[in-house]
Design a protein around this motif. Structure first.
Motif, PDB file in Angstrom:
ATOM      1  N   TRP A   1      -3.008  12.798  12.154  1.00  0.00           N
ATOM      2  CA  TRP A   1      -3.631  13.796  11.295  1.00  0.00           C
ATOM      3  C   TRP A   1      -2.929  15.132  11.470  1.00  0.00           C
ATOM      4  O   TRP A   1      -2.095  15.293  12.347  1.00  0.00           O
ATOM      5  CB  TRP A   1      -5.106  13.956  11.616  1.00  0.00           C
ATOM      6  CG  TRP A   1      -5.396  14.302  13.031  1.00  0.00           C
ATOM      7  CD1 TRP A   1      -5.380  13.470  14.102  1.00  0.00           C
ATOM      8  CD2 TRP A   1      -5.736  15.584  13.539  1.00  0.00           C
ATOM      9  NE1 TRP A   1      -5.678  14.142  15.228  1.00  0.00           N
ATOM     10  CE2 TRP A   1      -5.907  15.429  14.930  1.00  0.00           C
ATOM     11  CE3 TRP A   1      -5.913  16.835  12.945  1.00  0.00           C
ATOM     12  CZ2 TRP A   1      -6.230  16.497  15.761  1.00  0.00           C
ATOM     13  CZ3 TRP A   1      -6.251  17.895  13.767  1.00  0.00           C
ATOM     14  CH2 TRP A   1      -6.394  17.727  15.183  1.00  0.00           C
TER      15      TRP A   1
ATOM     16  N   ASN B   1       0.806  -1.220   0.000  1.00  0.00           N
ATOM     17  CA  ASN B   1       0.000   0.000   0.000  1.00  0.00           C
ATOM     18  C   ASN B   1       0.836   1.265   0.000  1.00  0.00           C
ATOM     19  O   ASN B   1       0.521   2.216  -0.695  1.00  0.00           O
ATOM     20  CB  ASN B   1      -0.896   0.020   1.248  1.00  0.00           C
ATOM     21  CG  ASN B   1      -2.037  -0.941   1.105  1.00  0.00           C
ATOM     22  OD1 ASN B   1      -2.479  -1.197   0.008  1.00  0.00           O
ATOM     23  ND2 ASN B   1      -2.485  -1.480   2.216  1.00  0.00           N
ATOM     24  N   ARG B   2       1.898   1.310   0.816  1.00  0.00           N
ATOM     25  CA  ARG B   2       2.587   2.576   1.046  1.00  0.00           C
ATOM     26  C   ARG B   2       3.991   2.626   0.496  1.00  0.00           C
ATOM     27  O   ARG B   2       4.649   3.658   0.596  1.00  0.00           O
ATOM     28  CB  ARG B   2       2.647   2.863   2.551  1.00  0.00           C
ATOM     29  CG  ARG B   2       1.304   3.091   3.190  1.00  0.00           C
ATOM     30  CD  ARG B   2       0.706   4.427   2.821  1.00  0.00           C
ATOM     31  NE  ARG B   2       1.606   5.515   3.107  1.00  0.00           N
ATOM     32  CZ  ARG B   2       1.655   6.157   4.261  1.00  0.00           C
ATOM     33  NH1 ARG B   2       0.858   5.824   5.218  1.00  0.00           N
ATOM     34  NH2 ARG B   2       2.495   7.149   4.437  1.00  0.00           N
TER      35      ARG B   2
ATOM     36  N   MET C   1       4.980   5.196   8.984  1.00  0.00           N
ATOM     37  CA  MET C   1       3.698   4.496   9.137  1.00  0.00           C
ATOM     38  C   MET C   1       2.814   5.361  10.018  1.00  0.00           C
ATOM     39  O   MET C   1       2.650   5.107  11.212  1.00  0.00           O
ATOM     40  CB  MET C   1       3.920   3.135   9.778  1.00  0.00           C
ATOM     41  CG  MET C   1       4.746   2.221   8.907  1.00  0.00           C
ATOM     42  SD  MET C   1       4.893   0.622   9.614  1.00  0.00           S
ATOM     43  CE  MET C   1       5.747  -0.206   8.309  1.00  0.00           C
ATOM     44  N   ASP C   2       2.246   6.419   9.416  1.00  0.00           N
ATOM     45  CA  ASP C   2       1.521   7.401  10.222  1.00  0.00           C
ATOM     46  C   ASP C   2       0.104   7.593   9.688  1.00  0.00           C
ATOM     47  O   ASP C   2      -0.397   8.714   9.645  1.00  0.00           O
ATOM     48  CB  ASP C   2       2.274   8.735  10.248  1.00  0.00           C
ATOM     49  CG  ASP C   2       2.675   9.164   8.857  1.00  0.00           C
ATOM     50  OD1 ASP C   2       2.307   8.465   7.906  1.00  0.00           O
ATOM     51  OD2 ASP C   2       3.344  10.200   8.733  1.00  0.00           O
ATOM     52  N   LEU C   3      -0.541   6.503   9.283  1.00  0.00           N
ATOM     53  CA  LEU C   3      -1.877   6.634   8.717  1.00  0.00           C
ATOM     54  C   LEU C   3      -2.888   7.125   9.749  1.00  0.00           C
ATOM     55  O   LEU C   3      -3.892   7.731   9.399  1.00  0.00           O
ATOM     56  CB  LEU C   3      -2.348   5.290   8.169  1.00  0.00           C
ATOM     57  CG  LEU C   3      -1.670   4.829   6.890  1.00  0.00           C
ATOM     58  CD1 LEU C   3      -2.137   3.453   6.535  1.00  0.00           C
ATOM     59  CD2 LEU C   3      -1.997   5.787   5.787  1.00  0.00           C
TER      60      LEU C   3
END
Lengths: 172, 100
Positions: free
Chosen positions: B100, B86-87, B95-97
């Motif tokens: 915000w 995915n990334r 890895m900071d999905l």
């Protein structure tokens, strides 16, 4: 005497290559040094006369888990990561935390050495010639008293296998 | 066999090196390898105490820990492959999905 030489050889190899594993930049190098550490630990197990764990360590860890790691490293493209910063920014915090932990465990081990009556009294180890056959004793214990945990471990492995397949398969 | 303290100190050293690896490295694969190192350090303790008490129960526990390490590595690497798809990264601070 020979026991001592074997122990210090394997312990030195284990600690040295563990240190190298943590500091190498390339993940493949880390994997190779971790394999060396695991083999040295297997030597320690053999020096403790645990022959079955020695073989299981080599076959399962080195032959199974580490091959899996190497395959994943080859699947994942790492040459971008090679040129970036290797350590995260919490290096000094990590060093501090680990030093505190080391101090704590070290003091505990050191002080438990010299309270003879209060700690747990350790018996003298049985001489190596008088031990029962290791694999036989282990199998007797594993399939008698620890049969239920053994079955649960097999269910755990099944769950892990299904989980890995679901995670790694391509979404369609 | 050697006095039990030697094995305890060896185990402690490997455990701490693994802990340093878990906290400091950015590459998630190396973090997983450090966790394997920690589990392995615990096995040394178990087998050493099993030897000094002359009881194989410690070695049975060591076997269970090896099985757990295998399960953990398989699931962890599956997650890494899914995330990489995915990334396109394996660095843990990217890895900071959920941020915000």
């Amino acid at each position: 005497m020979l026991d001592k030489v074997i122990f210090f050889f394997f312990a030195g190899v284990a600690i040295l290559s563990a240190g190298l594993m943590v500091t190498r930049r390339n993940a493949i190098h880390s994997a190779v040094f971790l394999i060396t550490t695991l083999l040295a630990t297997a030597g320690i197990f053999l020096q403790l006369r645990a022959e079955f764990i020695f073989i299981a360590q080599i076959i399962l860890y080195v032959g199974g888990i580490m091959v899996l790691f190497v395959f994943v490293i080859m699947l994942v493209r790492l040459d971008v990561a090679l040129h970036q910063i290797q350590f995260s920014r919490q290096k000094w915090v990590a060093l501090l935390v680990t030093l505190a932990l080391a101090l704590e465990v070290g003091v505990m081990l050191w002080s438990s050495r010299k309270v003879p009556g209060q700690g747990f009294l350790l018996p003298n180890a049985v001489p190596a010639g008088k031990l029962p056959p290791n694999t036989e004793a282990l199998a007797g214990r594993l399939f008698d008293a620890y049969l239920l945990p053994f079955e649960i471990a097999s269910v755990l492995l099944l769950v892990a296998m299904v989980g890995a397949v679901v995670m790694a398969k391509k979404r369609t | 066999m050697m006095p039990i303290g030697y094995y305890l100190f060896l185990s402690m050293a490997l455990f701490l090196i693994g802990a340093i690896g878990v906290i400091t490295r950015r590459n998630v694969i190396v973090v997983l390898m450090s966790i394997e190192l920690i589990l392995n350090a615990v096995n040394i303790n178990l087998v050493a105490f099993s030897r000094i008490f002359g009881d194989v129960a410690g070695q049975v526990f060591a076997l269970f820990i090896i099985a757990d390490a295998a399960a953990e590595a398989v699931v962890g690497l599956g997650i890494i492959i899914a995330f990489f798809r995915n990334r396109e990264t394996v660095l843990e601070d990217e890895m900071d999905l959920l941020k915000w």
